[in-house]
Design a protein around this motif. Structure first.
Motif, PDB file in Angstrom:
ATOM      1  N   ALA A   1       0.821  -1.218   0.000  1.00 54.10           N
ATOM      2  CA  ALA A   1       0.000   0.000   0.000  1.00 54.10           C
ATOM      3  C   ALA A   1       0.851   1.261   0.000  1.00 54.10           C
ATOM      4  CB  ALA A   1      -0.935  -0.002   1.205  1.00 54.10           C
TER       5      ALA A   1
ATOM      6  N   ARG B   1     -13.757   0.645   1.056  1.00 52.61           N
ATOM      7  CA  ARG B   1     -12.519   0.849   0.319  1.00 52.61           C
ATOM      8  C   ARG B   1     -11.765  -0.479   0.137  1.00 52.61           C
ATOM      9  NH1 ARG B   1     -14.871   4.635  -0.558  1.00 52.61           N
ATOM     10  NH2 ARG B   1     -14.771   3.430  -2.493  1.00 52.61           N
TER      11      ARG B   1
ATOM     12  N   GLU C   1     -13.586  -2.458  -2.430  1.00 49.87           N
ATOM     13  CA  GLU C   1     -13.239  -1.966  -3.764  1.00 49.87           C
ATOM     14  C   GLU C   1     -11.897  -2.541  -4.213  1.00 49.87           C
ATOM     15  OE1 GLU C   1     -11.993   2.266  -5.906  1.00 49.87           O
ATOM     16  OE2 GLU C   1     -12.974   2.281  -3.937  1.00 49.87           O
ATOM     17  N   LEU C   2     -10.928  -2.539  -3.304  1.00 52.76           N
ATOM     18  CA  LEU C   2      -9.626  -3.126  -3.627  1.00 52.76           C
ATOM     19  C   LEU C   2      -9.789  -4.604  -3.962  1.00 52.76           C
ATOM     20  CD1 LEU C   2      -6.529  -2.971  -3.752  1.00 52.76           C
ATOM     21  CD2 LEU C   2      -6.497  -3.380  -1.277  1.00 52.76           C
ATOM     22  N   HIS C   3     -10.618  -5.294  -3.190  1.00 54.73           N
ATOM     23  CA  HIS C   3     -10.863  -6.715  -3.457  1.00 54.73           C
ATOM     24  C   HIS C   3     -11.455  -6.928  -4.842  1.00 54.73           C
ATOM     25  CE1 HIS C   3     -13.862 -10.089  -3.409  1.00 54.73           C
ATOM     26  NE2 HIS C   3     -12.735 -10.733  -3.211  1.00 54.73           N
TER      27      HIS C   3
ATOM     28  N   TRP D   1     -11.059  -5.079  -7.544  1.00 51.05           N
ATOM     29  CA  TRP D   1     -10.014  -4.894  -8.551  1.00 51.05           C
ATOM     30  C   TRP D   1      -9.093  -6.107  -8.606  1.00 51.05           C
ATOM     31  CZ3 TRP D   1     -10.922  -1.788 -12.180  1.00 51.05           C
ATOM     32  CH2 TRP D   1     -11.478  -0.519 -11.992  1.00 51.05           C
TER      33      TRP D   1
ATOM     34  N   LEU E   1      -5.285  -0.240  -9.724  1.00 53.22           N
ATOM     35  CA  LEU E   1      -4.762  -0.477  -8.376  1.00 53.22           C
ATOM     36  C   LEU E   1      -3.792   0.622  -7.962  1.00 53.22           C
ATOM     37  CD1 LEU E   1      -4.239  -4.330  -8.613  1.00 53.22           C
ATOM     38  CD2 LEU E   1      -5.849  -3.146  -7.119  1.00 53.22           C
TER      39      LEU E   1
ATOM     40  N   TRP F   1      -5.904   3.438  -6.806  1.00 54.73           N
ATOM     41  CA  TRP F   1      -6.422   3.157  -5.457  1.00 54.73           C
ATOM     42  C   TRP F   1      -5.331   3.399  -4.426  1.00 54.73           C
ATOM     43  CZ3 TRP F   1      -5.469   0.477  -1.108  1.00 54.73           C
ATOM     44  CH2 TRP F   1      -6.517   0.254  -0.225  1.00 54.73           C
ATOM     45  N   ARG F   2      -4.143   2.947  -4.745  1.00 55.24           N
ATOM     46  CA  ARG F   2      -3.040   3.072  -3.791  1.00 55.24           C
ATOM     47  C   ARG F   2      -2.689   4.534  -3.559  1.00 55.24           C
ATOM     48  NH1 ARG F   2       2.093  -0.749  -4.739  1.00 55.24           N
ATOM     49  NH2 ARG F   2       2.376   0.558  -6.587  1.00 55.24           N
TER      50      ARG F   2
END
Length: 603
Positions: free
Chosen positions: A205, A312, A315-317, A319, A348, A351-352
């Motif tokens: 992250a 959040r 959402e990461l999951h 992607w 990703l 997102w990061r």
């Protein structure tokens, strides 16, 4: 908020009742999964029969396969749902079996053992048996994440400030009756203990940006759509020159970005299931109403741009999970043409950039909530154990009815103890096996639990912030070439050095300087204790060498003697484990030697 239980029988009765309910749920779920498995097999058999009739005999329409296929898919989904329900019910059974084992102090797994947190150089952890099977940590910890386990370990290894301790006490008091929350937490997170490794997730992250900015992302997206479109046109028209050019463009873009895209994906790609479970855990805690300020503050940490952290992470999951699409044989060619991995790496990376810096704090907040739930579980299971009273001025340790939490009520003999500047030292004499070491551990463990924010095994306890130092279990070392006596000296030095810190030291010294002769022991012990008291420390010393009890007279009125004793009844030694004033009048070494069958002649 529900009222905490007040009877020690209530947790046991509640656990027993819920255990039977969860066992019944496991049996029901097992029956359901078997039924669904059989139904799925029957539908598959029917589909095979229809296929034979349709394609080999030609007696029925192949369209009959459509409802059978839909039924098969529905049964597969229902079977998976039933399987998960069964796993959760089995985890709930384990949760209550562990709870009953803790209440009974049975020889069965209680919780996490935490050996990884054990530092042999720590001033009290190994001396008080804080970690390992059957330890205090195992009695407390049911954490499902690495962060939760590490947080509780930190709390036990270092004293909090009075403000923080009171905040934890209020949070634990609120969480104490929330058994459903603790059960849900335990059953929702079985994969997280091994799956969500905090270091790797935080490292991913917080890693520096690997890919170019938004312009490159748009260009890669346009390139992917263009390549797919031209290939589709070529297949439709038979004109392959534009398609070949598009493929060359794709290879060029992919070659330029694939290495950096791989760096974005490599650590997160394998965590699809773990991220899903983490999102579920976060959502469960976000749904819980809190009033204690510390709990409200921790939940406030679990937000990002006004939205819950669970969304959040979900959402990461999403992607990460669509990366698996490229493994589908039908979609793999399309994924190749769309530059699928590169597109997802850009997503990703975005997102990061937005949320990566918050992941560490989310996991820390989650870990603190888990540690509070662990302390609340202990408070629920031991409703008679009070929260200690914290005072600012010290040193002070004033306990009434003090016991050890790893002893059952039937075996736990309680004693009183008061230490302050006016009465800073107790020298406790007594025969072997009379309870001296257990008493010291009871004092030490109560300090650890009190300064972590937990209830304590006592009728009442008042104490100030203290730095704990214990020298109770010292071993020689063949590897380091150190004798037991030398190892004890090093441990005593650590206790002495702690006196230079900001907190008064409470020392617990078991059989002090046992590795030398009585003359040197007497002189060395008195000098050491004078030095500790002069630097504001308070504490206890145990000994079976009665020559050391004279030190209390030398240091009076700040020191006093106390003792444990035994009684010989019909050739059997009996102990009552009661702390009494004064010096022990007799020893029991000869009686113990005879009790194990050693021939002492006429002595």
């Amino acid at each position: 908020m529900a009222e905490p239980v007040t009877s020690a029988s209530e947790p046991r009765a509640s656990y027993t009742s819920r255990l039977e309910e969860r066992r019944a749920a496991v049996a029901a779920a097992a029956r359901r999964t078997r039924w669904l498995s059989n139904a799925r097999l029957a539908v598959f058999g029917a589909a095979a029969g229809v296929a034979w009739l349709a394609w080999w005999r030609g007696s029925v329409s192949g369209l009959w396969l459509l409802p059978l296929a839909a039924a098969f898919v529905a049964l597969v989904l229902r079977h998976e749902h039933a399987r998960r329900a069964r796993l959760r019910a089995e985890r709930a059974v384990e949760f209550y079996e562990r709870g009953l084992a803790r209440l009974e102090l049975a020889d069965a797994p209680w919780g996490n053992t935490g050996e990884q947190a054990l530092d042999p150089e720590h001033p009290y952890a190994s001396q008080l048996d804080l970690f390992g099977p059957g330890s205090l940590f195992a009695l407390l910890s049911q954490a499902q994440t690495q962060s939760g386990e590490e947080c509780l370990a930190r709390w036990l290894l270092a004293a909090a400030t009075p403000v923080e301790i009171r905040a934890r006490q209020a949070a634990v008091q609120e969480l104490r009756p929330r058994l459903a929350l603790r059960e849900d937490w335990f059953t929702l997170g079985p994969e997280l203990r091994e799956g969500v490794a905090r270091e790797s997730l935080v490292r991913w992250a917080e890693a520096p940006t690997r890919l170019p900015g938004s312009a490159a992302r748009v260009a890669a997206g346009v390139a992917g759509v263009l390549i797919l479109g031209l290939v589709a046109r070529a297949l439709a028209t038979g004109s392959y020159e534009p398609a070949l050019g598009a493929l060359a463009l794709g290879l060029l873009v992919g070659g330029a970005l694939s290495r950096r895209a791989h760096a974005v994906l490599e650590e997160i790609e394998a965590r699809t299931r773990d991220l899903a479970q983490l999102a579920v855990l976060l959502k469960r805690i976000e749904a819980e109403p809190f009033s204690a300020p510390k709990l409200q503050a921790l939940r406030a940490e679990l937000t990002a741009d006004g939205e819950p952290a669970s969304q959040r992470i979900a959402e990461l999951h999403r992607w990460v999970s669509v990366l698996d699409w490229q493994r589908n044989q039908l979609f793999a060619p399309i994924a190749f043409l769309l530059l699928w991995r590169i597109q997802l790496a850009f997503a990703l990376e975005a997102w990061r950039r937005r949320f990566g810096g918050r992941v560490a704090r989310w996991l820390e907040a989650l870990g603190e909530l888990e540690a509070l739930l662990d302390l609340a579980g202990y408070a629920y299971e031991h409703p008679a154990d009070p929260f200690p009273e914290l005072v600012e001025a010290g040193p002070l340790f004033e306990a009434r009815g003090l016991g050890h939490p790893l002893l059952s009520d039937e075996r736990c003999v309680r004693n009183d103890l008061s230490l302050d500047r006016g009465q800073a030292l107790w020298i406790v004499s007594g025969s072997n096996m009379s309870g001296k070491s257990t008493f010291l551990r009871s004092v030490g463990v109560s300090v650890v639990m009190a300064l972590a924010g937990a209830p304590v095994r006592a009728q009442a306890l008042r104490l100030s912030p203290l730095a704990l130092g214990a020298v109770m279990r010292v071993q020689d070392s063949l590897r380091d070439g150190a004798s037991r006596f030398y190892a004890e000296l090093l441990a005593l030095r650590r206790v002495s050095e702690a006196c230079a810190g900001p907190l008064p030291v409470l020392f617990l010294l078991d059989e002090i300087l046992n590795g030398t002769n009585s003359h040197d022991r007497r002189i060395g012990a008195e000098a050491l204790l004078r030095g500790l008291l002069a630097r504001g420390a308070v504490g206890l010393v145990t000994t079976h060498d009665l020559a050391l009890t004279a030190i209390a007279d030398e240091l009076a009125p700040r020191a006093r003697n106390a003792h444990f004793e035994d009684q010989l009844e019909n050739g059997v030694l009996r102990f009552d484990y009661r702390l009494r004033d004064g010096v022990i009048a007799r020893g029991n070494a000869l009686e113990l030697m005879r009790a194990v069958g050693l021939d002492l002649g006429a002595h």
